[in-house]
Design a protein around this motif. Structure first.
Motif, PDB file in Angstrom:
ATOM      1  N   PHE A   1      -0.888   9.653   2.416  1.00 34.89           N
ATOM      2  CA  PHE A   1      -0.562   8.392   1.754  1.00 34.89           C
ATOM      3  C   PHE A   1       0.301   7.499   2.642  1.00 34.89           C
ATOM      4  CE2 PHE A   1      -1.222  10.700  -2.490  1.00 34.89           C
ATOM      5  CZ  PHE A   1      -2.494  10.159  -2.629  1.00 34.89           C
ATOM      6  N   ILE A   2       1.208   8.111   3.393  1.00 30.17           N
ATOM      7  CA  ILE A   2       2.019   7.330   4.337  1.00 30.17           C
ATOM      8  C   ILE A   2       1.104   6.680   5.370  1.00 30.17           C
ATOM      9  CG2 ILE A   2       3.665   7.534   6.248  1.00 30.17           C
ATOM     10  CD1 ILE A   2       5.204   9.558   4.596  1.00 30.17           C
ATOM     11  N   PHE A   3       0.113   7.432   5.822  1.00 30.82           N
ATOM     12  CA  PHE A   3      -0.816   6.900   6.809  1.00 30.82           C
ATOM     13  C   PHE A   3      -1.623   5.737   6.225  1.00 30.82           C
ATOM     14  CE2 PHE A   3      -4.897   7.260   9.251  1.00 30.82           C
ATOM     15  CZ  PHE A   3      -4.373   6.839  10.462  1.00 30.82           C
ATOM     16  N   TYR A   4      -2.077   5.882   4.988  1.00 33.70           N
ATOM     17  CA  TYR A   4      -2.808   4.805   4.318  1.00 33.70           C
ATOM     18  C   TYR A   4      -1.930   3.561   4.188  1.00 33.70           C
ATOM     19  CZ  TYR A   4      -4.700   2.244   0.256  1.00 33.70           C
ATOM     20  OH  TYR A   4      -5.152   1.260  -0.612  1.00 33.70           O
ATOM     21  N   LYS A   5      -0.668   3.742   3.843  1.00 31.37           N
ATOM     22  CA  LYS A   5       0.255   2.606   3.743  1.00 31.37           C
ATOM     23  C   LYS A   5       0.404   1.919   5.105  1.00 31.37           C
ATOM     24  CE  LYS A   5       5.189   1.614   2.828  1.00 31.37           C
ATOM     25  NZ  LYS A   5       5.066   0.382   2.020  1.00 31.37           N
ATOM     26  N   TYR A   6       0.517   2.728   6.147  1.00 37.68           N
ATOM     27  CA  TYR A   6       0.649   2.172   7.496  1.00 37.68           C
ATOM     28  C   TYR A   6      -0.575   1.326   7.869  1.00 37.68           C
ATOM     29  CZ  TYR A   6       0.346   2.015  12.588  1.00 37.68           C
ATOM     30  OH  TYR A   6       0.184   1.586  13.879  1.00 37.68           O
ATOM     31  N   LEU A   7      -1.766   1.883   7.650  1.00 31.81           N
ATOM     32  CA  LEU A   7      -2.992   1.146   7.994  1.00 31.81           C
ATOM     33  C   LEU A   7      -3.072  -0.163   7.215  1.00 31.81           C
ATOM     34  CD1 LEU A   7      -5.680   4.007   8.115  1.00 31.81           C
ATOM     35  CD2 LEU A   7      -4.447   2.965  10.027  1.00 31.81           C
ATOM     36  N   SER A   8      -2.678  -0.129   5.955  1.00 29.71           N
ATOM     37  CA  SER A   8      -2.724  -1.331   5.114  1.00 29.71           C
ATOM     38  C   SER A   8      -1.788  -2.405   5.647  1.00 29.71           C
ATOM     39  CB  SER A   8      -2.323  -0.975   3.680  1.00 29.71           C
ATOM     40  OG  SER A   8      -3.267  -0.131   3.078  1.00 29.71           O
ATOM     41  N   GLU A   9      -0.563  -2.018   5.966  1.00 29.94           N
ATOM     42  CA  GLU A   9       0.405  -3.002   6.452  1.00 29.94           C
ATOM     43  C   GLU A   9       0.016  -3.519   7.832  1.00 29.94           C
ATOM     44  OE1 GLU A   9       4.398  -1.594   6.106  1.00 29.94           O
ATOM     45  OE2 GLU A   9       4.224  -1.208   3.955  1.00 29.94           O
ATOM     46  N   LYS A  10      -0.552  -2.645   8.651  1.00 33.35           N
ATOM     47  CA  LYS A  10      -1.023  -3.063   9.968  1.00 33.35           C
ATOM     48  C   LYS A  10      -2.155  -4.084   9.824  1.00 33.35           C
ATOM     49  CE  LYS A  10      -0.453  -2.001  14.419  1.00 33.35           C
ATOM     50  NZ  LYS A  10       0.852  -2.065  15.107  1.00 33.35           N
ATOM     51  N   MET A  11      -3.071  -3.793   8.909  1.00 28.95           N
ATOM     52  CA  MET A  11      -4.202  -4.686   8.659  1.00 28.95           C
ATOM     53  C   MET A  11      -3.728  -6.037   8.148  1.00 28.95           C
ATOM     54  SD  MET A  11      -7.563  -4.963   8.612  1.00 28.95           S
ATOM     55  CE  MET A  11      -7.806  -6.727   8.681  1.00 28.95           C
ATOM     56  N   GLU A  12      -2.806  -6.032   7.189  1.00 24.87           N
ATOM     57  CA  GLU A  12      -2.331  -7.290   6.609  1.00 24.87           C
ATOM     58  C   GLU A  12      -1.593  -8.138   7.642  1.00 24.87           C
ATOM     59  OE1 GLU A  12       0.103  -8.966   2.707  1.00 24.87           O
ATOM     60  OE2 GLU A  12       0.260  -6.848   3.264  1.00 24.87           O
TER      61      GLU A  12
END
Length: 525
Positions: free
Chosen positions: A36-47
Protein backbone atom coordinates in the motif's frame (compact mmCIF):
# COMPACT_ATOMS: atom_id res chain seq x y z
CA UNK A 1 13.62 16.10 8.09
CA UNK A 2 14.70 16.37 11.71
CA UNK A 3 15.44 13.35 13.86
CA UNK A 4 12.26 14.03 15.83
CA UNK A 5 10.14 14.22 12.67
CA UNK A 6 11.67 10.99 11.41
CA UNK A 7 10.92 9.30 14.71
CA UNK A 8 7.30 10.48 14.56
CA UNK A 9 6.93 9.21 11.00
CA UNK A 10 8.34 5.83 11.94
CA UNK A 11 5.93 5.59 14.85
CA UNK A 12 2.99 6.46 12.57
CA UNK A 13 4.00 3.76 10.12
CA UNK A 14 4.48 1.17 12.81
CA UNK A 15 1.07 2.00 14.28
CA UNK A 16 -0.47 1.41 10.85
CA UNK A 17 1.33 -1.92 10.59
CA UNK A 18 -0.10 -2.84 13.98
CA UNK A 19 -3.59 -2.42 12.52
CA UNK A 20 -2.87 -5.59 10.58
CA UNK A 21 -0.54 -7.27 13.06
CA UNK A 22 -3.26 -9.01 15.10
CA UNK A 23 -4.84 -10.57 12.02
CA UNK A 24 -1.89 -12.26 10.32
CA UNK A 25 1.75 -13.19 10.74
CA UNK A 26 4.66 -10.83 10.06
CA UNK A 27 5.30 -12.03 6.49
CA UNK A 28 1.71 -11.40 5.44
CA UNK A 29 1.11 -7.99 7.00
CA UNK A 30 4.52 -6.88 5.72
CA UNK A 31 3.35 -7.54 2.16
CA UNK A 32 0.14 -5.55 2.67
CA UNK A 33 1.58 -2.49 4.38
CA UNK A 34 4.59 -2.21 2.05
CA UNK A 35 2.38 -2.81 -0.98
CA UNK A 36 0.00 0.00 0.00
CA UNK A 37 2.90 2.36 0.69
CA UNK A 38 4.20 1.58 -2.77
CA UNK A 39 0.79 2.27 -4.33
CA UNK A 40 0.64 5.61 -2.49
CA UNK A 41 4.11 6.47 -3.79
CA UNK A 42 3.20 5.67 -7.41
CA UNK A 43 0.02 7.74 -7.11
CA UNK A 44 1.79 10.80 -5.74
CA UNK A 45 4.58 10.45 -8.29
CA UNK A 46 2.00 10.25 -11.08
CA UNK A 47 0.04 13.26 -9.83
CA UNK A 48 3.15 15.43 -9.43
CA UNK A 49 4.35 14.57 -12.92
CA UNK A 50 0.94 15.11 -14.54
CA UNK A 51 0.51 18.45 -12.78
CA UNK A 52 3.85 19.59 -14.18
CA UNK A 53 2.69 18.70 -17.71
CA UNK A 54 -0.65 20.49 -17.17
CA UNK A 55 0.79 23.60 -15.49
CA UNK A 56 0.72 25.70 -18.68
CA UNK A 57 -2.95 24.83 -19.16
CA UNK A 58 -3.79 26.05 -15.66
CA UNK A 59 -5.44 22.80 -14.55
CA UNK A 60 -4.57 19.96 -12.22
CA UNK A 61 -4.66 16.25 -12.90
CA UNK A 62 -7.49 15.41 -10.50
CA UNK A 63 -9.71 18.04 -12.16
CA UNK A 64 -9.57 16.32 -15.54
CA UNK A 65 -12.91 14.93 -16.70
CA UNK A 66 -12.05 11.40 -17.78
CA UNK A 67 -15.35 11.06 -19.65
CA UNK A 68 -15.01 14.20 -21.79
CA UNK A 69 -13.27 14.27 -25.14
CA UNK A 70 -10.85 16.96 -23.93
CA UNK A 71 -10.05 14.93 -20.82
CA UNK A 72 -9.35 11.81 -22.82
CA UNK A 73 -7.05 13.77 -25.13
CA UNK A 74 -5.10 15.15 -22.17
CA UNK A 75 -4.82 11.72 -20.61
CA UNK A 76 -3.58 10.13 -23.84
CA UNK A 77 -0.71 12.62 -24.02
CA UNK A 78 0.04 12.31 -20.30
CA UNK A 79 0.03 8.52 -20.49
CA UNK A 80 2.52 8.47 -23.33
CA UNK A 81 4.86 10.84 -21.47
CA UNK A 82 4.42 9.05 -18.12
CA UNK A 83 5.17 5.61 -19.55
CA UNK A 84 8.34 6.97 -21.12
CA UNK A 85 9.51 8.92 -18.05
CA UNK A 86 8.02 7.15 -15.02
CA UNK A 87 7.48 3.73 -16.51
CA UNK A 88 3.80 3.44 -15.47
CA UNK A 89 0.46 5.28 -15.65
CA UNK A 90 -2.53 5.96 -13.36
CA UNK A 91 -5.75 7.75 -14.26
CA UNK A 92 -6.91 10.59 -11.96
CA UNK A 93 -9.66 8.32 -10.59
CA UNK A 94 -7.06 5.65 -9.79
CA UNK A 95 -4.93 7.82 -7.51
CA UNK A 96 -4.48 6.71 -3.91
CA UNK A 97 -6.24 9.70 -2.41
CA UNK A 98 -9.22 9.22 -4.74
CA UNK A 99 -9.77 5.61 -3.70
CA UNK A 100 -9.53 6.71 -0.06
CA UNK A 101 -12.11 9.44 -0.70
CA UNK A 102 -14.47 6.87 -2.19
CA UNK A 103 -13.92 4.56 0.74
CA UNK A 104 -14.75 7.31 3.22
CA UNK A 105 -18.12 7.87 1.59
CA UNK A 106 -21.17 6.09 2.98
CA UNK A 107 -23.01 3.58 0.86
CA UNK A 108 -26.28 3.33 2.80
CA UNK A 109 -28.28 4.70 5.73
CA UNK A 110 -26.73 2.13 8.08
CA UNK A 111 -23.38 3.86 7.67
CA UNK A 112 -21.59 1.11 5.77
CA UNK A 113 -18.51 2.37 3.91
CA UNK A 114 -18.43 2.22 0.14
CA UNK A 115 -17.04 -1.07 -1.12
CA UNK A 116 -13.64 -0.34 -2.71
CA UNK A 117 -11.87 -3.72 -2.80
CA UNK A 118 -12.94 -4.45 -6.37
CA UNK A 119 -11.84 -1.01 -7.59
CA UNK A 120 -8.56 -1.29 -5.69
CA UNK A 121 -7.77 -4.69 -7.17
CA UNK A 122 -8.48 -3.33 -10.67
CA UNK A 123 -6.26 -0.31 -10.08
CA UNK A 124 -3.28 -2.41 -8.97
CA UNK A 125 -3.79 -4.62 -12.02
CA UNK A 126 -4.07 -1.55 -14.29
CA UNK A 127 -0.71 -0.24 -13.04
CA UNK A 128 0.96 -3.44 -14.20
CA UNK A 129 -1.06 -3.49 -17.45
CA UNK A 130 0.02 0.07 -18.27
CA UNK A 131 3.60 -1.15 -18.65
CA UNK A 132 2.85 -4.02 -21.03
CA UNK A 133 4.98 -3.86 -24.16
CA UNK A 134 7.17 -1.07 -22.77
CA UNK A 135 10.74 -0.92 -21.45
CA UNK A 136 9.49 -1.01 -17.86
CA UNK A 137 7.31 -4.11 -18.25
CA UNK A 138 9.78 -6.45 -16.56
CA UNK A 139 10.20 -4.10 -13.60
CA UNK A 140 6.44 -3.93 -12.90
CA UNK A 141 5.36 -7.42 -13.94
CA UNK A 142 3.31 -9.10 -11.16
CA UNK A 143 4.61 -6.53 -8.69
CA UNK A 144 1.44 -6.58 -6.57
CA UNK A 145 0.88 -10.35 -6.69
CA UNK A 146 1.42 -10.76 -2.92
CA UNK A 147 -1.22 -8.15 -2.07
CA UNK A 148 -4.24 -10.46 -2.03
CA UNK A 149 -7.38 -8.42 -1.32
CA UNK A 150 -9.55 -11.55 -1.30
CA UNK A 151 -7.64 -13.25 1.52
CA UNK A 152 -9.63 -14.44 4.54
CA UNK A 153 -6.77 -13.12 6.68
CA UNK A 154 -8.22 -9.63 6.17
CA UNK A 155 -11.57 -10.61 7.67
CA UNK A 156 -14.28 -13.23 7.71
CA UNK A 157 -16.67 -11.23 5.51
CA UNK A 158 -16.21 -8.98 2.52
CA UNK A 159 -17.51 -6.08 4.60
CA UNK A 160 -14.89 -6.73 7.31
CA UNK A 161 -12.10 -6.93 4.73
CA UNK A 162 -13.27 -3.70 3.14
CA UNK A 163 -13.42 -1.86 6.48
CA UNK A 164 -9.91 -2.96 7.45
CA UNK A 165 -8.35 -1.92 4.14
CA UNK A 166 -10.10 1.46 4.26
CA UNK A 167 -8.74 2.00 7.78
CA UNK A 168 -5.18 1.26 6.68
CA UNK A 169 -5.45 3.47 3.59
CA UNK A 170 -6.92 6.34 5.64
CA UNK A 171 -3.98 6.22 8.07
CA UNK A 172 -1.50 6.25 5.20
CA UNK A 173 -3.31 9.05 3.40
CA UNK A 174 -2.61 11.62 6.11
CA UNK A 175 1.16 11.05 6.03
CA UNK A 176 3.08 13.53 3.87
CA UNK A 177 5.98 11.77 2.16
CA UNK A 178 7.24 15.10 0.71
CA UNK A 179 7.79 13.75 -2.79
CA UNK A 180 8.01 17.29 -4.17
CA UNK A 181 11.20 17.84 -2.12
CA UNK A 182 13.98 16.38 -4.24
CA UNK A 183 16.41 16.48 -1.33
CA UNK A 184 14.14 14.41 0.91
CA UNK A 185 13.83 10.65 0.82
CA UNK A 186 11.15 10.38 3.46
CA UNK A 187 9.26 7.54 1.85
CA UNK A 188 12.37 5.55 0.98
CA UNK A 189 13.71 5.85 4.51
CA UNK A 190 10.30 4.94 5.95
CA UNK A 191 10.17 1.87 3.72
CA UNK A 192 13.66 0.86 4.86
CA UNK A 193 12.61 1.34 8.47
CA UNK A 194 9.60 -0.93 8.09
CA UNK A 195 11.59 -3.62 6.27
CA UNK A 196 14.08 -3.58 9.14
CA UNK A 197 11.32 -3.77 11.75
CA UNK A 198 9.66 -6.67 9.99
CA UNK A 199 13.03 -8.42 9.73
CA UNK A 200 13.74 -8.03 13.44
CA UNK A 201 10.47 -9.76 14.28
CA UNK A 202 10.60 -12.42 11.60
CA UNK A 203 13.23 -14.66 13.16
CA UNK A 204 15.34 -16.93 11.00
CA UNK A 205 13.40 -16.14 7.81
CA UNK A 206 14.51 -12.50 7.96
CA UNK A 207 17.92 -13.43 6.61
CA UNK A 208 16.24 -14.15 3.29
CA UNK A 209 15.53 -10.52 2.61
CA UNK A 210 17.40 -8.16 4.90
CA UNK A 211 20.96 -7.39 6.00
CA UNK A 212 21.16 -5.22 9.15
CA UNK A 213 22.01 -1.64 8.25
CA UNK A 214 25.10 -1.65 10.46
CA UNK A 215 26.64 -4.49 8.42
CA UNK A 216 25.42 -2.95 5.16
CA UNK A 217 27.29 0.26 6.04
CA UNK A 218 30.57 -1.60 6.45
CA UNK A 219 30.21 -3.45 3.14
CA UNK A 220 29.13 -0.29 1.32
CA UNK A 221 31.93 1.86 2.72
CA UNK A 222 34.55 -0.75 1.86
CA UNK A 223 33.54 -1.24 -1.79
CA UNK A 224 33.30 2.54 -2.34
CA UNK A 225 36.64 3.39 -0.71
CA UNK A 226 38.41 6.06 -2.74
CA UNK A 227 35.50 6.48 -5.18
CA UNK A 228 32.79 9.11 -5.66
CA UNK A 229 31.03 7.44 -8.61
CA UNK A 230 30.34 3.85 -9.57
CA UNK A 231 29.48 2.50 -12.99
CA UNK A 232 27.76 -0.49 -11.47
CA UNK A 233 26.97 -2.29 -8.23
CA UNK A 234 25.82 -5.92 -8.00
CA UNK A 235 24.33 -8.16 -5.33
CA UNK A 236 23.80 -11.82 -6.39
CA UNK A 237 21.54 -12.50 -3.37
CA UNK A 238 19.94 -9.08 -3.16
CA UNK A 239 16.95 -9.78 -0.89
CA UNK A 240 14.94 -6.58 -0.53
CA UNK A 241 17.66 -4.55 -2.31
CA UNK A 242 18.64 -2.62 0.81
CA UNK A 243 22.34 -3.44 0.47
CA UNK A 244 22.45 -2.13 -3.11
CA UNK A 245 20.78 1.10 -2.00
CA UNK A 246 23.17 1.44 0.94
CA UNK A 247 26.09 1.48 -1.51
CA UNK A 248 24.41 4.34 -3.39
CA UNK A 249 24.42 6.45 -0.20
CA UNK A 250 28.21 6.29 -0.04
CA UNK A 251 28.88 7.89 -3.44
CA UNK A 252 27.51 10.75 -5.50
CA UNK A 253 26.24 8.53 -8.29
CA UNK A 254 25.69 4.88 -9.23
CA UNK A 255 25.00 4.47 -12.92
CA UNK A 256 23.41 1.01 -12.73
CA UNK A 257 22.15 -1.43 -10.10
CA UNK A 258 22.10 -5.18 -10.69
CA UNK A 259 20.77 -7.97 -8.50
CA UNK A 260 19.25 -11.42 -8.40
CA UNK A 261 16.91 -12.98 -5.83
CA UNK A 262 15.49 -16.47 -5.54
CA UNK A 263 12.38 -15.79 -3.43
CA UNK A 264 9.54 -14.31 -5.51
CA UNK A 265 8.03 -12.20 -2.72
CA UNK A 266 11.43 -10.79 -1.76
CA UNK A 267 12.17 -10.09 -5.42
CA UNK A 268 9.01 -7.97 -5.53
CA UNK A 269 10.17 -6.13 -2.41
CA UNK A 270 13.50 -5.37 -4.07
CA UNK A 271 11.88 -3.87 -7.17
CA UNK A 272 9.51 -1.77 -5.04
CA UNK A 273 12.42 -0.65 -2.88
CA UNK A 274 14.39 0.53 -5.92
CA UNK A 275 11.48 2.53 -7.32
CA UNK A 276 10.63 4.01 -3.92
CA UNK A 277 14.19 5.27 -3.62
CA UNK A 278 13.72 7.05 -6.93
CA UNK A 279 16.01 4.73 -8.89
CA UNK A 280 14.77 5.03 -12.46
CA UNK A 281 13.52 1.79 -13.96
CA UNK A 282 16.20 2.00 -16.68
CA UNK A 283 18.95 2.10 -14.04
CA UNK A 284 18.20 -1.17 -12.27
CA UNK A 285 18.06 -4.75 -13.45
CA UNK A 286 16.80 -7.16 -10.79
CA UNK A 287 16.27 -10.79 -11.81
CA UNK A 288 14.33 -13.58 -10.11
CA UNK A 289 15.94 -17.02 -10.14
CA UNK A 290 18.58 -19.18 -8.48
CA UNK A 291 21.83 -17.25 -8.89
CA UNK A 292 24.15 -20.25 -8.85
CA UNK A 293 22.04 -22.52 -11.04
CA UNK A 294 20.66 -19.89 -13.43
CA UNK A 295 22.76 -16.69 -13.30
CA UNK A 296 21.02 -13.69 -14.81
CA UNK A 297 23.97 -11.42 -15.65
CA UNK A 298 26.60 -13.94 -16.67
CA UNK A 299 28.38 -11.76 -19.24
CA UNK A 300 28.61 -8.61 -17.10
CA UNK A 301 31.43 -7.33 -14.88
CA UNK A 302 30.76 -4.98 -11.98
CA UNK A 303 32.78 -2.27 -10.27
CA UNK A 304 31.34 -2.99 -6.83
CA UNK A 305 29.90 -6.27 -5.54
CA UNK A 306 28.29 -6.75 -2.14
CA UNK A 307 26.44 -9.74 -0.73
CA UNK A 308 25.18 -11.53 2.34
CA UNK A 309 24.50 -14.99 0.89
CA UNK A 310 22.65 -17.64 2.92
CA UNK A 311 25.15 -19.42 5.19
CA UNK A 312 25.95 -23.03 4.27
CA UNK A 313 23.13 -23.24 1.74
CA UNK A 314 22.71 -26.32 -0.41
CA UNK A 315 23.21 -26.29 -4.16
CA UNK A 316 23.36 -28.95 -6.86
CA UNK A 317 27.18 -28.95 -7.30
CA UNK A 318 26.38 -30.55 -10.68
CA UNK A 319 29.61 -31.90 -12.25
CA UNK A 320 28.68 -30.04 -15.42
CA UNK A 321 29.53 -26.81 -13.58
CA UNK A 322 33.22 -27.77 -13.66
CA UNK A 323 33.24 -26.40 -17.22
CA UNK A 324 31.34 -23.25 -16.22
CA UNK A 325 33.58 -20.17 -16.51
CA UNK A 326 32.71 -19.21 -12.94
CA UNK A 327 34.19 -22.42 -11.52
CA UNK A 328 36.41 -24.01 -14.17
CA UNK A 329 39.69 -22.37 -13.07
CA UNK A 330 39.57 -23.92 -9.60
CA UNK A 331 39.47 -27.61 -10.52
CA UNK A 332 36.94 -28.33 -7.77
CA UNK A 333 33.39 -27.32 -6.93
CA UNK A 334 32.13 -26.21 -3.54
CA UNK A 335 30.42 -29.12 -1.73
CA UNK A 336 26.70 -29.59 -2.33
CA UNK A 337 25.96 -29.11 1.37
CA UNK A 338 27.84 -25.81 1.61
CA UNK A 339 27.48 -23.34 -1.26
CA UNK A 340 29.45 -20.55 0.46
CA UNK A 341 32.45 -20.74 -1.86
CA UNK A 342 30.22 -21.23 -4.90
CA UNK A 343 28.81 -17.77 -4.18
CA UNK A 344 32.33 -16.40 -3.69
CA UNK A 345 33.48 -17.89 -7.01
CA UNK A 346 30.39 -16.53 -8.75
CA UNK A 347 31.08 -13.05 -7.42
CA UNK A 348 34.78 -13.14 -8.27
CA UNK A 349 33.83 -14.08 -11.84
CA UNK A 350 31.67 -10.95 -12.08
CA UNK A 351 34.21 -8.59 -10.46
CA UNK A 352 35.70 -5.97 -12.78
CA UNK A 353 39.47 -5.51 -12.87
CA UNK A 354 39.14 -2.18 -11.00
CA UNK A 355 36.40 -3.43 -8.70
CA UNK A 356 36.03 -4.31 -5.03
CA UNK A 357 33.94 -7.12 -3.61
CA UNK A 358 32.81 -7.58 0.01
CA UNK A 359 30.88 -10.66 1.11
CA UNK A 360 29.61 -11.86 4.50
CA UNK A 361 30.48 -15.48 5.36
CA UNK A 362 30.22 -17.83 8.32
CA UNK A 363 33.52 -18.47 10.12
CA UNK A 364 33.73 -22.03 8.78
CA UNK A 365 34.54 -20.60 5.36
CA UNK A 366 37.85 -19.35 6.78
CA UNK A 367 39.27 -22.74 7.74
CA UNK A 368 37.24 -25.71 6.43
CA UNK A 369 39.31 -28.16 4.37
CA UNK A 370 38.55 -30.38 1.39
CA UNK A 371 37.26 -28.67 -1.74
CA UNK A 372 36.76 -25.44 0.18
CA UNK A 373 40.39 -25.42 1.30
CA UNK A 374 41.47 -26.04 -2.30
CA UNK A 375 39.35 -23.11 -3.59
CA UNK A 376 40.61 -20.84 -0.79
CA UNK A 377 44.22 -21.66 -1.65
CA UNK A 378 43.64 -20.96 -5.36
CA UNK A 379 42.12 -17.54 -4.59
CA UNK A 380 45.11 -16.58 -2.42
CA UNK A 381 48.15 -18.38 -3.85
CA UNK A 382 47.32 -18.48 -7.56
CA UNK A 383 45.12 -15.40 -8.02
CA UNK A 384 46.13 -13.21 -5.05
CA UNK A 385 42.63 -11.71 -4.94
CA UNK A 386 42.00 -11.80 -1.17
CA UNK A 387 42.47 -8.32 0.27
CA UNK A 388 41.11 -8.47 3.84
CA UNK A 389 39.42 -10.69 6.43
CA UNK A 390 37.23 -8.89 8.98
CA UNK A 391 35.82 -10.74 11.98
CA UNK A 392 32.44 -9.50 13.24
CA UNK A 393 30.77 -10.00 16.64
CA UNK A 394 28.39 -12.89 17.25
CA UNK A 395 24.61 -12.45 17.24
CA UNK A 396 24.30 -9.39 15.02
CA UNK A 397 22.31 -11.04 12.22
CA UNK A 398 18.61 -11.85 12.30
CA UNK A 399 17.87 -15.47 12.97
CA UNK A 400 21.40 -16.68 13.78
CA UNK A 401 23.81 -16.09 16.62
CA UNK A 402 26.94 -17.45 14.92
CA UNK A 403 29.97 -15.19 14.49
CA UNK A 404 30.58 -14.05 10.93
CA UNK A 405 33.31 -12.46 8.85
CA UNK A 406 33.61 -10.19 5.84
CA UNK A 407 35.91 -11.24 3.01
CA UNK A 408 37.17 -8.45 0.74
CA UNK A 409 38.47 -9.29 -2.73
CA UNK A 410 40.20 -7.20 -5.40
CA UNK A 411 41.73 -8.25 -8.68
CA UNK A 412 44.15 -5.31 -8.64
CA UNK A 413 45.31 -4.92 -5.05
CA UNK A 414 47.14 -1.90 -3.64
CA UNK A 415 48.89 -4.18 -1.12
CA UNK A 416 49.69 -7.33 -3.11
CA UNK A 417 52.22 -8.76 -0.63
CA UNK A 418 49.99 -9.17 2.41
CA UNK A 419 46.40 -9.57 3.61
CA UNK A 420 44.81 -7.41 6.29
CA UNK A 421 43.15 -9.21 9.21
CA UNK A 422 40.80 -7.30 11.51
CA UNK A 423 39.31 -8.80 14.66
CA UNK A 424 36.30 -6.61 15.52
CA UNK A 425 34.51 -9.39 17.41
CA UNK A 426 34.83 -7.67 20.80
CA UNK A 427 33.62 -4.25 19.65
CA UNK A 428 29.83 -4.07 19.92
CA UNK A 429 26.91 -3.09 22.10
CA UNK A 430 25.24 -5.99 23.84
CA UNK A 431 21.47 -6.21 23.41
CA UNK A 432 18.80 -8.28 25.08
CA UNK A 433 18.07 -10.45 22.05
CA UNK A 434 20.61 -9.24 19.53
CA UNK A 435 23.93 -7.43 19.61
CA UNK A 436 24.62 -4.36 17.49
CA UNK A 437 27.53 -2.43 16.07
CA UNK A 438 27.81 1.18 17.19
CA UNK A 439 28.83 3.96 14.80
CA UNK A 440 32.23 4.04 16.49
CA UNK A 441 32.63 0.29 15.88
CA UNK A 442 31.75 0.69 12.19
CA UNK A 443 34.10 3.66 11.77
CA UNK A 444 36.95 1.75 13.42
CA UNK A 445 36.60 -1.17 11.02
CA UNK A 446 36.35 1.02 7.92
CA UNK A 447 39.21 3.36 8.85
CA UNK A 448 41.46 0.43 9.74
CA UNK A 449 40.77 -1.10 6.34
CA UNK A 450 41.21 2.13 4.41
CA UNK A 451 44.45 3.02 6.18
CA UNK A 452 45.71 -0.56 6.13
CA UNK A 453 46.54 0.04 9.77
CA UNK A 454 48.05 -2.34 12.32
CA UNK A 455 46.75 -2.14 15.88
CA UNK A 456 47.76 -4.48 18.66
CA UNK A 457 45.04 -7.03 19.44
CA UNK A 458 42.81 -5.59 16.67
CA UNK A 459 44.47 -5.77 13.23
CA UNK A 460 47.46 -7.39 11.55
CA UNK A 461 48.99 -7.54 8.07
CA UNK A 462 49.87 -11.13 7.29
CA UNK A 463 52.32 -11.84 4.49
CA UNK A 464 51.42 -14.35 1.83
CA UNK A 465 54.28 -16.52 3.11
CA UNK A 466 52.77 -16.53 6.58
CA UNK A 467 49.37 -17.52 5.20
CA UNK A 468 51.02 -20.29 3.19
CA UNK A 469 52.78 -21.52 6.34
CA UNK A 470 49.34 -21.75 7.95
CA UNK A 471 48.22 -23.85 4.94
CA UNK A 472 45.83 -21.08 3.85
CA UNK A 473 43.82 -21.32 7.03
CA UNK A 474 42.33 -17.85 7.56
CA UNK A 475 41.09 -18.33 11.12
CA UNK A 476 41.57 -14.85 12.52
CA UNK A 477 43.15 -15.78 15.92
CA UNK A 478 46.08 -17.27 13.97
CA UNK A 479 46.98 -13.74 12.88
CA UNK A 480 45.49 -11.29 15.39
CA UNK A 481 46.66 -12.10 18.92
CA UNK A 482 43.87 -11.02 21.27
CA UNK A 483 45.22 -13.02 24.22
CA UNK A 484 45.20 -10.92 27.39
CA UNK A 485 47.89 -11.60 29.99
CA UNK A 486 46.44 -12.67 33.29
CA UNK A 487 47.20 -10.53 36.29
CA UNK A 488 50.16 -11.88 38.34
CA UNK A 489 49.15 -13.69 41.51
CA UNK A 490 50.82 -12.66 44.79
CA UNK A 491 51.28 -16.05 46.46
CA UNK A 492 52.54 -14.55 49.74
CA UNK A 493 49.36 -12.45 50.00
CA UNK A 494 47.17 -15.49 49.24
CA UNK A 495 48.98 -17.52 51.93
CA UNK A 496 48.40 -14.81 54.52
CA UNK A 497 44.68 -14.60 53.58
CA UNK A 498 44.33 -18.39 53.96
CA UNK A 499 46.03 -18.23 57.38
CA UNK A 500 43.57 -15.52 58.51
CA UNK A 501 40.63 -17.61 57.24
CA UNK A 502 41.91 -20.62 59.18
CA UNK A 503 42.04 -18.53 62.36
CA UNK A 504 38.49 -17.26 61.75
CA UNK A 505 37.22 -20.81 61.15
CA UNK A 506 38.81 -22.06 64.41
CA UNK A 507 37.24 -19.21 66.35
CA UNK A 508 33.81 -19.91 64.81
CA UNK A 509 34.10 -23.64 65.56
CA UNK A 510 34.84 -22.88 69.22
CA UNK A 511 31.81 -20.61 69.50
CA UNK A 512 29.53 -23.25 67.93
CA UNK A 513 30.92 -25.95 70.28
CA UNK A 514 30.18 -23.76 73.29
CA UNK A 515 26.54 -23.22 72.16
CA UNK A 516 26.09 -26.95 71.59
CA UNK A 517 27.41 -27.70 75.11
CA UNK A 518 24.93 -25.22 76.61
CA UNK A 519 22.07 -26.86 74.66
CA UNK A 520 23.31 -30.33 75.64
CA UNK A 521 23.53 -31.46 71.99
CA UNK A 522 26.33 -32.98 69.94
CA UNK A 523 28.62 -30.66 68.00
CA UNK A 524 28.32 -30.91 64.14
CA UNK A 525 32.04 -31.60 63.74
Amino acid sequence: MSAEQKKQLEQQLWNIANTLRGKMDADDFRDYILGFIFYKYLSEKMELYANQLLAEDGITYVKLDEESEEGREFMAVIKEEAIQTLGFFLKPSELFKEIVRRGQGKEDEEGQSNFILGDLANILNNIEQSTMGTDSEEDFNRLFEDLDLTSSKLGRTESAKNALIIKVLEHLNVIDFQLDDIEADVLGDAYEYLIGQFASGAGKKAGEFYTPQQVSKILAKIVTSGKTKLKSVYDPTCGSGSLLLRVAKEVKEVSNFYGQELNRTTYNLARMNMILHDVHYRKFDIRQDDTLEHPGHIDKRFEAIVANPPFSAQWSANPLFISDDRFSQYGKLAPASKADFAFVQHMVHHLAENGTMAVVVAHGVLFRGGAEGHIREHLIADKNYLDAVIGLPANIFYGTSIPTAILVFKKCREHPDDVLFIDASAYYEKGKNQNSLRESDIDKIVETYRNWAIEEKYSYRASLDEIRTNEYNLNIPRYVDTFADEEAIDLQSIAEQLKMLETDISSTDATIAEFCQQLNIATPF
